[in-house]
Write a protein that holds these residues in place. Structure first.
Motif, PDB file in Angstrom:
ATOM      1  N   GLY A 115       6.347   7.294  -8.609  1.00  0.00           N
ATOM      2  CA  GLY A 115       5.113   7.603  -9.322  1.00  0.00           C
ATOM      3  C   GLY A 115       4.955   6.863 -10.633  1.00  0.00           C
ATOM      4  N   LYS A 116       5.980   6.138 -11.056  1.00  0.00           N
ATOM      5  CA  LYS A 116       5.940   5.418 -12.328  1.00  0.00           C
ATOM      6  C   LYS A 116       5.933   3.906 -12.133  1.00  0.00           C
ATOM      7  N   THR A 117       5.970   3.469 -10.879  1.00  0.00           N
ATOM      8  CA  THR A 117       6.084   2.049 -10.573  1.00  0.00           C
ATOM      9  C   THR A 117       4.960   1.637  -9.626  1.00  0.00           C
ATOM     10  N   ARG A 118       4.298   0.535  -9.942  1.00  0.00           N
ATOM     11  CA  ARG A 118       3.220   0.013  -9.112  1.00  0.00           C
ATOM     12  C   ARG A 118       3.404  -1.484  -8.916  1.00  0.00           C
ATOM     13  N   ASP A 140       0.829  -1.211   0.000  1.00  0.00           N
ATOM     14  CA  ASP A 140       0.000   0.000   0.000  1.00  0.00           C
ATOM     15  C   ASP A 140       0.861   1.258   0.000  1.00  0.00           C
ATOM     16  N   CYS A 141       1.879   1.290   0.853  1.00  0.00           N
ATOM     17  CA  CYS A 141       2.768   2.461   0.901  1.00  0.00           C
ATOM     18  C   CYS A 141       3.484   2.652  -0.429  1.00  0.00           C
ATOM     19  N   PHE A 142       3.975   1.564  -1.025  1.00  0.00           N
ATOM     20  CA  PHE A 142       4.665   1.662  -2.306  1.00  0.00           C
ATOM     21  C   PHE A 142       3.742   2.270  -3.356  1.00  0.00           C
ATOM     22  N   ASN A 143       2.520   1.771  -3.427  1.00  0.00           N
ATOM     23  CA  ASN A 143       1.585   2.234  -4.458  1.00  0.00           C
ATOM     24  C   ASN A 143       1.061   3.639  -4.208  1.00  0.00           C
ATOM     25  N   GLN A 144       1.265   4.149  -3.000  1.00  0.00           N
ATOM     26  CA  GLN A 144       0.899   5.537  -2.686  1.00  0.00           C
ATOM     27  C   GLN A 144       2.120   6.461  -2.732  1.00  0.00           C
ATOM     28  N   ILE A 198       5.516  -6.242 -10.715  1.00  0.00           N
ATOM     29  CA  ILE A 198       5.869  -4.830 -10.622  1.00  0.00           C
ATOM     30  C   ILE A 198       5.841  -4.263 -12.031  1.00  0.00           C
ATOM     31  N   GLU A 199       5.087  -3.203 -12.220  1.00  0.00           N
ATOM     32  CA  GLU A 199       5.051  -2.515 -13.520  1.00  0.00           C
ATOM     33  C   GLU A 199       5.694  -1.156 -13.351  1.00  0.00           C
ATOM     34  N   THR A 200       6.632  -0.864 -14.238  1.00  0.00           N
ATOM     35  CA  THR A 200       7.282   0.444 -14.202  1.00  0.00           C
ATOM     36  C   THR A 200       7.331   1.032 -15.608  1.00  0.00           C
ATOM     37  N   LEU A 231       9.780   3.040   4.768  1.00  0.00           N
ATOM     38  CA  LEU A 231      10.937   3.018   5.668  1.00  0.00           C
ATOM     39  C   LEU A 231      10.528   2.723   7.110  1.00  0.00           C
ATOM     40  N   ALA A 232       9.335   3.152   7.514  1.00  0.00           N
ATOM     41  CA  ALA A 232       8.856   2.889   8.874  1.00  0.00           C
ATOM     42  C   ALA A 232       8.634   1.398   9.123  1.00  0.00           C
ATOM     43  N   LEU A 233       8.503   0.608   8.066  1.00  0.00           N
ATOM     44  CA  LEU A 233       8.287  -0.828   8.194  1.00  0.00           C
ATOM     45  C   LEU A 233       9.599  -1.593   8.418  1.00  0.00           C
ATOM     46  N   TYR A 234      10.734  -0.949   8.175  1.00  0.00           N
ATOM     47  CA  TYR A 234      12.039  -1.602   8.262  1.00  0.00           C
ATOM     48  C   TYR A 234      12.730  -1.339   9.600  1.00  0.00           C
ATOM     49  N   ALA A 235      13.398  -2.360  10.113  1.00  0.00           N
ATOM     50  CA  ALA A 235      14.267  -2.206  11.286  1.00  0.00           C
ATOM     51  C   ALA A 235      15.500  -1.393  10.884  1.00  0.00           C
ATOM     52  N   GLU A 236      16.122  -0.778  11.851  1.00  0.00           N
ATOM     53  CA  GLU A 236      17.266   0.111  11.589  1.00  0.00           C
ATOM     54  C   GLU A 236      18.410  -0.594  10.856  1.00  0.00           C
ATOM     55  N   HIS A 237      18.661  -1.846  11.166  1.00  0.00           N
ATOM     56  CA  HIS A 237      19.790  -2.565  10.577  1.00  0.00           C
ATOM     57  C   HIS A 237      19.330  -3.641   9.595  1.00  0.00           C
TER      58      HIS A 237
END
Length: 125
Positions: free
Chosen positions: A61-64, A16-20, A85-87, A27-33
């Protein structure tokens, strides 16, 4: 305790975040390391700063991303999903058929993401 549903929810949030075009949400979904390999078998991208740089190039904006099947859980702290993935490029649309496998820490953050695809998994529209 991390549950299978937590994993599936986090992976759907990633899509969802990627497509928005929500770079900060991804980045909030990833651990620091965390470590990312895209495609799997290439040099690992380590740490949030390097992961930010990677996604900064592809969240454009060009990739979904679309799921091809439901997200799959596991009996551990990982999940997998079949996606395409379409770009858009200046000349065509590229489509990548990918399996992404993510591992999570106990707090539900992604510690590892590997995207499995090869040259034969890419098409032009």
């Amino acid at each position: 305790m991390l549950t299978e549903q937590n994993i599936k929810t986090a992976m759907q949030s990633y899509l969802d975040c990627f497509n928005q075009d929500d770079l900060e949400g991804i980045l909030a979904l990833y651990a620091e390391h965390a470590v990312l390999e895209d495609p799997a078998g290439t040099a690992p991208i380590r740490g949030k700063a390097a992961i930010r740089e990677f996604y900064g190039r592809v969240v454009n904006g060009k990739t979904r991303i679309s799921r091809e099947e439901p997200i799959r859980g596991s009996h551990g702290n990982s999940g997998a999903m079949a996606i395409h993935i379409e770009t858009q490029t200046p000349d065509s649309i590229l489509v990548f058929h990918v399996i992404e496998v993510m591992e999570f820490d106990e707090s539900g953050l992604i510690t590892s993401m590997k995207a499995y695809w090869g040259r034969s998994d890419m098409d032009k529209k």
